[in-house]
Motif scaffolding. Structure first.
Motif, PDB file in Angstrom:
ATOM      1  N   UNK A  59       0.865  -1.182   0.000  1.00 56.95           N
ATOM      2  CA  UNK A  59       0.000   0.000   0.000  1.00 56.95           C
ATOM      3  C   UNK A  59       0.900   1.230   0.000  1.00 56.95           C
ATOM      4  N   UNK A  60       0.864   1.967  -1.103  1.00 57.94           N
ATOM      5  CA  UNK A  60       1.626   3.210  -1.170  1.00 57.94           C
ATOM      6  C   UNK A  60       0.728   4.342  -0.690  1.00 57.94           C
ATOM      7  N   UNK A  61       1.226   5.082   0.306  1.00 59.95           N
ATOM      8  CA  UNK A  61       0.428   6.173   0.875  1.00 59.95           C
ATOM      9  C   UNK A  61       0.981   7.496   0.354  1.00 59.95           C
TER      10      UNK A  61
ATOM     11  N   UNK B  77      -9.658   2.173   3.394  1.00 61.75           N
ATOM     12  CA  UNK B  77      -8.859   1.624   2.294  1.00 61.75           C
ATOM     13  C   UNK B  77      -8.013   0.449   2.746  1.00 61.75           C
ATOM     14  N   UNK B  78      -7.352   0.612   3.889  1.00 62.54           N
ATOM     15  CA  UNK B  78      -6.463  -0.429   4.401  1.00 62.54           C
ATOM     16  C   UNK B  78      -7.261  -1.664   4.816  1.00 62.54           C
TER      17      UNK B  78
ATOM     18  N   UNK C  86       3.177  -4.490   3.007  1.00 57.73           N
ATOM     19  CA  UNK C  86       4.148  -3.393   3.136  1.00 57.73           C
ATOM     20  C   UNK C  86       3.405  -2.068   3.014  1.00 57.73           C
ATOM     21  N   UNK C  87       3.666  -1.158   3.959  1.00 55.85           N
ATOM     22  CA  UNK C  87       3.230   0.229   3.797  1.00 55.85           C
ATOM     23  C   UNK C  87       4.397   1.002   3.201  1.00 55.85           C
TER      24      UNK C  87
ATOM     25  N   UNK D 122       7.080  -1.634   7.230  1.00 55.81           N
ATOM     26  CA  UNK D 122       6.861  -0.223   6.907  1.00 55.81           C
ATOM     27  C   UNK D 122       8.130   0.267   6.239  1.00 55.81           C
ATOM     28  N   UNK D 123       7.997   0.806   5.047  1.00 53.01           N
ATOM     29  CA  UNK D 123       9.235   1.208   4.376  1.00 53.01           C
ATOM     30  C   UNK D 123       9.245   2.666   3.976  1.00 53.01           C
TER      31      UNK D 123
END
Lengths: 109, 143
Positions: A14-16, A31-32, A44-45, A77-78
């Motif tokens: 998930x790209x925020x 959404x999540x 992965x965020x 989380x990246x």
């Protein structure tokens, strides 16, 4: 705030993009949670384009982590920007989450 | 120039959409008072947490209420007051979450006031007449 969904090495990503504040946090949560309801176990965020997060957004990160822990899943989380990393550090979230510098390292099991 | 005090004030209503107004206002303030981007983000975060709490929990009626933000710059020291006429509530009395717990043990929520404390140098509360007055202070730094 905008979310992009993709997949890398069996990890759902998930790209925020943008800001998560009290106004946008409900959309982030929906959404999540919708994305995770399909039985996602490796997530992965990607926060490379996350510019701002308040407690209303942090709680969604924690909800996702709790949900995945229950299912024996894995959350990474990246790519946190320095200012966001500082908020994660202060909140104790850097100890809770597996934080990686790149998508490549995050998706390496 | 010594001890020069500059004051700015903005009036808001008790709706979350005002967070955008606050964010824009802080950007303008940052330009005028030469505040750095990281410093301004910390102010934005502290103010969002405080303002959101007031909007979500401060009022028991459906009326529109005014919330005032007062910014005061005294040399390199910044003072911010949030003034609302909601029910008496002292956020400084809440206990901090235990940040050493695991994800499973951590409670969802309770971080807002903790973040205000961490973002600012000093936070204090007073009930003055029918108003809650939350005061925050921070020395202006580059980051």
């Amino acid at each position: 705030m905008k979310l992009n969904f993709s997949e890398v090495n069996n990890f759902k990503v998930i790209e925020i993009i943008g800001r998560i504040d009290s106004i946008t946090a409900p959309d982030f949560e929906n959404g999540v949670m919708k994305f995770m309801s399909d039985g996602v176990t490796k997530l992965i965020f990607d926060c490379s384009k996350l510019d701002y997060v308040s407690s209303s957004g942090l709680r969604v990160f924690l909800m996702a982590q709790k949900k995945l822990s229950t299912n024996k899943g894995m959350l990474k989380v990246c790519c946190l920007q320095p200012a966001i990393k500082e908020i994660f550090d202060i909140s104790g979230f850097s100890q809770i989450f597996a934080i990686e510098d790149t998508i490549e390292s995050a998706s390496r099991n | 120039m010594e001890n020069q005090v500059e004051t700015k004030k903005i009036l808001l209503v008790n709706q979350l959409k005002e967070l955008e107004t606050i964010s824009q206002y802080l950007e303008e303030l940052a330009g005028g008072w030469d505040l750095s981007v990281p410093f301004t983000m910390k102010l934005t975060l502290a103010l969002e947490e405080a303002f959101t709490n007031i909007v979500n929990y401060g009022f028991q009626d459906d009326e529109s209420h005014e919330i005032a933000l007062v910014f005061e710059k005294q040399n390199n020291r910044l003072f911010i007051s949030l003034i609302d006429d909601g029910i008496p509530y002292d956020p400084t009395l809440t206990t901090d979450p235990d940040i050493n717990l695991s994800a499973e043990e951590r409670k969802i929520g309770g971080l807002g006031i903790f973040l205000i404390r961490k973002m600012m140098d000093k936070v204090s509360y007073q009930r003055i007449g029918k108003n809650n007055v939350l005061k925050m202070e921070k020395t202006i730094t580059p980051n």
